[in-house]
Design an enzyme around this catalytic site. Structure first.
Site, PDB file in Angstrom:
ATOM      1  N   ASP A  52     -18.108 -34.031 -20.649  1.00  0.00           N
ATOM      2  CA  ASP A  52     -16.888 -34.026 -19.827  1.00  0.00           C
ATOM      3  C   ASP A  52     -16.798 -32.782 -18.937  1.00  0.00           C
ATOM      4  O   ASP A  52     -15.712 -32.314 -18.613  1.00  0.00           O
ATOM      5  CB  ASP A  52     -15.626 -34.132 -20.707  1.00  0.00           C
ATOM      6  N   GLU A  53     -17.933 -32.253 -18.562  1.00  0.00           N
ATOM      7  CA  GLU A  53     -17.934 -31.039 -17.757  1.00  0.00           C
ATOM      8  C   GLU A  53     -18.666 -31.227 -16.423  1.00  0.00           C
ATOM      9  O   GLU A  53     -18.815 -30.279 -15.668  1.00  0.00           O
ATOM     10  CB  GLU A  53     -18.607 -29.889 -18.527  1.00  0.00           C
TER      11      GLU A  53
END
Lengths: 285, 285, 285, 285
Positions: free
Chosen positions: B230-231
């Site tokens: 999720d980065e």
């Protein structure tokens, strides 16, 4: 939404129990009060009940009798109530540092009557915003922060708040972390504006953090303060789209509008008695 | 915004150097190409240049000659270019688990021509969405995830992607973390939809996290995947207001619309060649 | 917002009179019903009162007795009430022409349970959308419009509505003007989606009108139909920004999403008993 | 988006012709100018070309030579160009009546540098806002409107505009209709804020019209004035949701924020040379 000048507001909260709505509405009816807006919400996970009623009272209603009788009625429900008479204007202290946009916006809204409050003092750790406060005829206190003397400075802040009977403190871009003790003294009555969409980008320089992360939305969060930095119960949040062409200074510029609008909205909710604490969350009726 | 059927797209990026715009526009002019939309952006902090041009080419233009000559011209600028002929439709693989809303939305948009792509396969670790894929006439691959055999499953996924020459993989609520190796293989060509406003609420059950935090806005983030969960670089984000009355299941329901719209927007940007990687951020022209 | 499966909904409206709130809440309390959400609004210009209550009833409550007793209680207030038992799903007829996006969206939301309704028929003046209806297992009626025979066609439509006991008709981009007679028969129970921000751009081809006017926002309006074309009471409206690069076909594409979301929201409000007619306006609680 | 202090802006428009982009970008490259942002748009229905370029010029560039040479180059394309040197601040006249919110907002934005303009005068048909203008150190002209003497009053207004070389006139809630003659004199350089989503609710008291219609969205429109009341080319529009509980005075209150933001945005676009007239529409690059 707008109220006639003779409108009262009654709010209450209690554990979830049968009869909580009825005890309020029956009492109002018996007193000859006409309900113009009524909103209640029962949080089925927290088992808490919240209610907000606007009503018009009959001529000659005795506020003291009303309060006394109401207290008797709601006692069996462990209910806490708050009654706001027509025309009541809470006293408010605003804390700022150097950025003036939120102060400028709040004082304008007060002046035109959109935020029905009496700002009794502006307190700052910097002298910069004194002219703005003075132009609006509001006392300005410059309490500088000496490196090792935060407790003394906070004591002066608290003295202003308490001596003026302010029921709300607005941190309008006050750029200092409050001590745990002051947070605790102001619990439930101090609203801060943080310039990010919490829980993203807590702490310092959130717009620079947002730039580095490359987000496509930036926002602001108005929340009650508590002991955890930027972790207090959220009242409202605002947001705008941004793109790759927004450098940090562009995010800051765009953010000013969002901060003003979001903070003013939260303060308006508070003044209209719409905000209830619900553990670490809020109910806004 | 809509293009005539004879419109080409040329994109490029390079270090910031004098002449980068001119080398492109002069070449197009010399080739008799008519520019209908042109957007360039120079990131002055990253010192990177990005350009996207839509143009109509004269009859009889040789694509091979065009490419060869263009490559010669831009060579001094260390510029990477991408040319997309009229009517080109990228091949796409969609990965899903059990939630069908994003798949349903993407396939509908493909069918009515709003997303000009060819979905060559739907891949899932669950069998549930096979009927939906089949109804649209798209091959469905059920590759279950055995507890100790993720590498084998991912090898099958990659085999589908590579054998079909898919240039984009869409993770349309695929609820598994990809291995570092697969992330690396798909870098810059796999778009995920995460159901929160990143960087807030990474990881599992973001709507439940959002409920507990008491936020007043929920959103979704479409981003390229990379090794950090999720980065990856964010392409676009969507958001909606919520209030105290939204229980976790209400956030999930509200989130479905935001996820669909946000993912479809990001995919549309990709297909129209609007998205550029800029270190861990994106430029969207 | 989401309700437990044992939740009832009671709505009512009446002239503004002292005691309207109390008559409802006292009765509910006496019946042992627990109010989970309560919202009332008194329109001080129209002098009309509106109330919506969600509550959980005690085991063994007799619906018939409840209705009978309620009717007696509210009689002095000229109050009209509507009681919706747990799990009730209104029967709905959807009317369409050739555009499928709203139908596709509504049937999907029905299927996943987001819109708790039973679509009993899809009616169209064109045969195109039969496969979509069939895939969802819903009867499709093709009633073509012969130039001089609108009354006959509308009679067939009305026959479907009445024989199925549908309480709601959704005009999901049905591109025909209904006759005054049919409008009158469906008053208060037919919702149309118009693809503009009414009152701007009434009538045909609103996106083309919007393009020519050069607006920077386009939207959609869900409203009850009445005898005046595109003039019925508005339930909700949606909007998105556009710019100079949006040709009419781009506005149409962008509009599809707004239309789907706006119509679904209005239908959801109707199904949840949130919408009240208030002369030519609506109250949505 | 933000510009370094040495950034120039070049804009141009012309009929659609092969070579329009190239003539600009080639010239800039030859002059050693570095393009930092470039946006062009070709309106394929109107057959008009629009371009806006931001660039940094080499030290020692002669503005006079640059202009002369540019004029020669673009002559074959019937192209009109406008060159804005770094640090240029247009002179602006603001017209108001009694409402102060837009004036208050514009002067604040000027003061903090967000709107790079020099407000040379505030002109009003009422004396009320003189203190606000004075506090910002800006000359205030009270030109009352005598019933039969509009031409004389407008002559005084025009005298202020022309004697100060103002290139922009902002009608910041100036509540008088300008004569056709004055409109014509100010064409393309006078921006008005109308408090509705045009084309809905033209003319007087739009919020009251909106209330009666029962809309669920209200907005504001910033547009160039022309001879048709509230019909000039739209620059930008803002919008907010409202509901049944918003009485006309609530719409007015809510509208103030939308008007301020929408007008400030339009003025910012104008000052940054982003706005182009395109018949009765605008292109905003």
């Amino acid at each position: 939404m707008s109220r006639t000048p003779d409108t009262w507001i009654l709010t209450a909260h209690s554990p979830s129990l049968l009869g909580t709505v009825d005890v309020i509405t029956r009492f109002l009816c018996e007193q000859g009060c006409y309900v113009t807006e009524h909103h209640s919400f029962d949080d089925r996970l927290a088992c808490r009940f919240f209610i907000r009623v606007e009503f018009r009272a009959p001529a000659g209603l005795s506020e003291a009798d009303f309060r006394a009788e109401l207290a008797k009625r709601v006692a069996p429900f462990s209910m806490e109530t708050e009654l706001t008479p027509p025309g009541y204007r809470p006293k408010v202290v605003i804390m700022v540092s150097k950025a003036d946009h939120c102060l400028h916006d709040l004082l304008y809204r007060q002046r035109i009557g959109q935020l029905p409050m009496d700002v009794v003092a502006v307190v700052s750790n910097h002298p910069d915003l004194e002219p703005l406060a003075r132009w609006h005829g509001i006392p300005f206190h410059h309490f500088p922060l000496e490196p090792l003397d935060k407790p003394a400075q906070e004591a002066r802040v608290l003295e202003v708040v308490e001596s003026s009977s302010a029921e709300l403190v607005i941190l309008a871009r006050y750029m200092q972390v409050l001590s745990a003790e002051l947070c605790s003294r102001l619990e439930g009555r101090a609203i801060n504006i943080h310039h990010s969409l919490l829980p993203g980008f807590k702490g310092a320089k959130p717009y620079h953090q947002a730039y580095l992360k490359g987000v496509k939305l930036v926002g602001a969060t108005a929340h009650f303060i508590n002991n955890d930095l930027d972790e207090g119960p959220i009242i409202t949040q605002g947001v705008e789209t941004v793109d790759h062409a927004h450098y940090p200074e562009d995010l800051i510029a765009k953010g000013r509008d969002i901060e003003c609008l979001t903070l003013a909205k939260a303060v308006g909710y508070f003044l209209e008695r719409r905000v209830f604490l619900n553990a670490n969350r809020t109910v806004v009726l």
